[in-house]
Design an enzyme around this catalytic site. Sequence first.
Site, PDB file in Angstrom:
ATOM      1  N   LYS A   1       0.865  -1.182   0.000  1.00  0.00           N
ATOM      2  CA  LYS A   1       0.000   0.000   0.000  1.00  0.00           C
ATOM      3  C   LYS A   1       0.897   1.224   0.000  1.00  0.00           C
ATOM      4  CE  LYS A   1      -4.506   0.941   0.459  1.00  0.00           C
ATOM      5  NZ  LYS A   1      -5.671   0.167   0.004  1.00  0.00           N
TER       6      LYS A   1
ATOM      7  N   GLY B   1     -26.278   1.903   2.217  1.00  0.00           N
ATOM      8  CA  GLY B   1     -25.517   2.505   1.134  1.00  0.00           C
ATOM      9  C   GLY B   1     -26.127   2.093  -0.193  1.00  0.00           C
TER      10      GLY B   1
HETATM   11  P1  NAD Z   1     -19.625   4.651  -3.036  1.00  0.00           P
HETATM   12  O1  NAD Z   1     -19.057   5.954  -2.576  1.00  0.00           O
HETATM   13  O2  NAD Z   1     -20.042   4.522  -4.459  1.00  0.00           O
HETATM   14  O3  NAD Z   1     -20.880   4.257  -2.131  1.00  0.00           O
HETATM   15  C1  NAD Z   1     -20.959   4.448  -0.762  1.00  0.00           C
HETATM   16  C2  NAD Z   1     -22.352   5.026  -0.486  1.00  0.00           C
HETATM   17  O4  NAD Z   1     -22.587   5.001   0.916  1.00  0.00           O
HETATM   18  C3  NAD Z   1     -22.520   6.468  -0.928  1.00  0.00           C
HETATM   19  O5  NAD Z   1     -23.625   6.580  -1.815  1.00  0.00           O
HETATM   20  C4  NAD Z   1     -22.761   7.228   0.376  1.00  0.00           C
HETATM   21  O6  NAD Z   1     -23.654   8.329   0.228  1.00  0.00           O
HETATM   22  C5  NAD Z   1     -23.347   6.148   1.251  1.00  0.00           C
HETATM   23  N1  NAD Z   1     -23.245   6.361   2.680  1.00  0.00           N
HETATM   24  C6  NAD Z   1     -22.231   6.898   3.407  1.00  0.00           C
HETATM   25  N2  NAD Z   1     -22.530   6.885   4.712  1.00  0.00           N
HETATM   26  C7  NAD Z   1     -23.747   6.321   4.847  1.00  0.00           C
HETATM   27  C8  NAD Z   1     -24.581   6.023   5.949  1.00  0.00           C
HETATM   28  N3  NAD Z   1     -24.219   6.305   7.185  1.00  0.00           N
HETATM   29  N4  NAD Z   1     -25.767   5.428   5.697  1.00  0.00           N
HETATM   30  C9  NAD Z   1     -26.155   5.133   4.452  1.00  0.00           C
HETATM   31  N5  NAD Z   1     -25.392   5.392   3.363  1.00  0.00           N
HETATM   32  C10 NAD Z   1     -24.212   5.988   3.555  1.00  0.00           C
HETATM   33  O7  NAD Z   1     -18.526   3.573  -2.647  1.00  0.00           O
HETATM   34  P2  NAD Z   1     -18.401   2.069  -3.167  1.00  0.00           P
HETATM   35  O8  NAD Z   1     -17.315   2.012  -4.181  1.00  0.00           O
HETATM   36  O9  NAD Z   1     -19.727   1.517  -3.468  1.00  0.00           O
HETATM   37  O10 NAD Z   1     -17.801   1.376  -1.854  1.00  0.00           O
HETATM   38  C11 NAD Z   1     -18.622   1.047  -0.759  1.00  0.00           C
HETATM   39  C12 NAD Z   1     -17.782   0.350   0.308  1.00  0.00           C
HETATM   40  O11 NAD Z   1     -17.197  -0.828  -0.232  1.00  0.00           O
HETATM   41  C13 NAD Z   1     -16.602   1.187   0.842  1.00  0.00           C
HETATM   42  O12 NAD Z   1     -16.401   0.847   2.193  1.00  0.00           O
HETATM   43  C14 NAD Z   1     -15.427   0.674   0.023  1.00  0.00           C
HETATM   44  O13 NAD Z   1     -14.202   0.864   0.689  1.00  0.00           O
HETATM   45  C15 NAD Z   1     -15.772  -0.798  -0.087  1.00  0.00           C
HETATM   46  N6  NAD Z   1     -15.172  -1.485  -1.241  1.00  0.00           N
HETATM   47  C16 NAD Z   1     -15.430  -1.056  -2.499  1.00  0.00           C
HETATM   48  C17 NAD Z   1     -14.881  -1.744  -3.572  1.00  0.00           C
HETATM   49  C18 NAD Z   1     -15.194  -1.336  -4.997  1.00  0.00           C
HETATM   50  O14 NAD Z   1     -14.927  -2.107  -5.895  1.00  0.00           O
HETATM   51  N7  NAD Z   1     -15.779  -0.160  -5.231  1.00  0.00           N
HETATM   52  C19 NAD Z   1     -14.052  -2.841  -3.353  1.00  0.00           C
HETATM   53  C20 NAD Z   1     -13.807  -3.273  -2.047  1.00  0.00           C
HETATM   54  C21 NAD Z   1     -14.381  -2.570  -0.996  1.00  0.00           C
END
Ligand code: NAD
Length: 370
Positions: A80, A180
């Site tokens: 990282k 989310g």
């Molecule tokens: P994203 O930003 O597209 O979606 C996250 C959503 O959560 C947003 O729409 C935000 O408004 C909402 N949110 C934040 N706080 C909230 C709350 N308290 N209650 C309800 N909704 C809330 O992000 P993403 O890419 O979909 O990632 C989501 C999670 O998955 C993150 O923790 C990320 O680290 C993890 N993750 C993502 C990936 C990937 O491929 N995108 C891979 C591994 C892990």
Amino acid sequence: MAIFEIFSDYNHEQVVFCQDKVSGLKAIIAIHSTALGPSLGGTRMWQYANDEDALIDALRLSKGMSYKAAVAGLNLGGGKAVIIGDASKQKNELLFRTFGKFVEGLAGRYITAEDVGTSVKDMEYVRMETTYVTGISQAIGGSGDPSPVTGYGVYVGMKACASEMWGSDSLKNKKIVVQGAGKVASYLCEHLDSESAELYVCDINEDKVKELSSKVKLTVIKPEEVFNIDADIFSPNALGAIINDDSIDKIKAPIIAGGANNQLKDEKKHGKMLVDKGILYAPDYVINAGGLINVANELEGYIRDRALAQAESIYTVLKSVFATSKKENIPTYEASNKLAEQRIEQVGGINRIYSGRSEFSGKFNHFFRR
Ligand code: NAD
């Protein structure tokens, strides 16, 4: 700061401090392990309170990447990078190209990708200086957004949880609360909807749920109602640390399976509290490994269908995590850590067997190093 003490605590192979006055770059690249293959992990750009916080973040996150890759069955190690700075003000071409030079200098021991505070565009600047970068756009030969594969992996992982809990992996008519409605949650919900699950979805950004509800059948709930529903599965797909002293009391669902990173506020304490409450927890880094599987595919020439097919392995990996947890009477997070450590130690030692000269592509010096 006793640097080597901190370094040894996390058991890292190498930590590189990068500085360049002209671009203003200050970065730390942490390589936790290359036992299974080149270390891979994103570059986070963050205004840390101090350099020690930045170092600890890099150490902690890179170790997590080793475990994630190991348990997912990938031949990758964990790394990282953190760039110290304000992502809203200090990003530019020079900064990322300079960072790319340092990554290139590691000759493939570390492969980078985007993370919090960095974007596909930033990685394209890095790509100008090194090929050791993944997660670039599909237009220039990369894998693009990993969320479709992450979302699919979470869906498959949820089925493994259902099979463990109810003896059938069908999610038909199961009440699922999805926290989310972002990228991962949206792809997840599409799969769940196609299996006729009953979805309750919230997001602090109302537009996101609205947009999703135009594609899948769901009931919109308010973020504060997330624990009010008598659900079968709670799926956190927003922020980390959602499983904590406060929430565990309120969670009614017997399964927690979601894509968010770092769900347990305190791994040991809250992992144990979930066991005591009889809740089956799918360790976050196991169930959300689709994103890493996606970028790993980019290293071999990206094919989306192959990435999706590989993400299906999350089902069997979770089943073996659950089996280990049961057999050894340990929480699931501990079982997955154990499986990851075992693979790093055992498979990582595969080079003890010499399979022929071709292994070294004629590099004479290798014979002396062994
Ligand atoms: P994203 O930003 O597209 O979606 C996250 C959503 O959560 C947003 O729409 C935000 O408004 C909402 N949110 C934040 N706080 C909230 C709350 N308290 N209650 C309800 N909704 C809330 O992000 P993403 O890419 O979909 O990632 C989501 C999670 O998955 C993150 O923790 C990320 O680290 C993890 N993750 C993502 C990936 C990937 O491929 N995108 C891979 C591994 C892990």
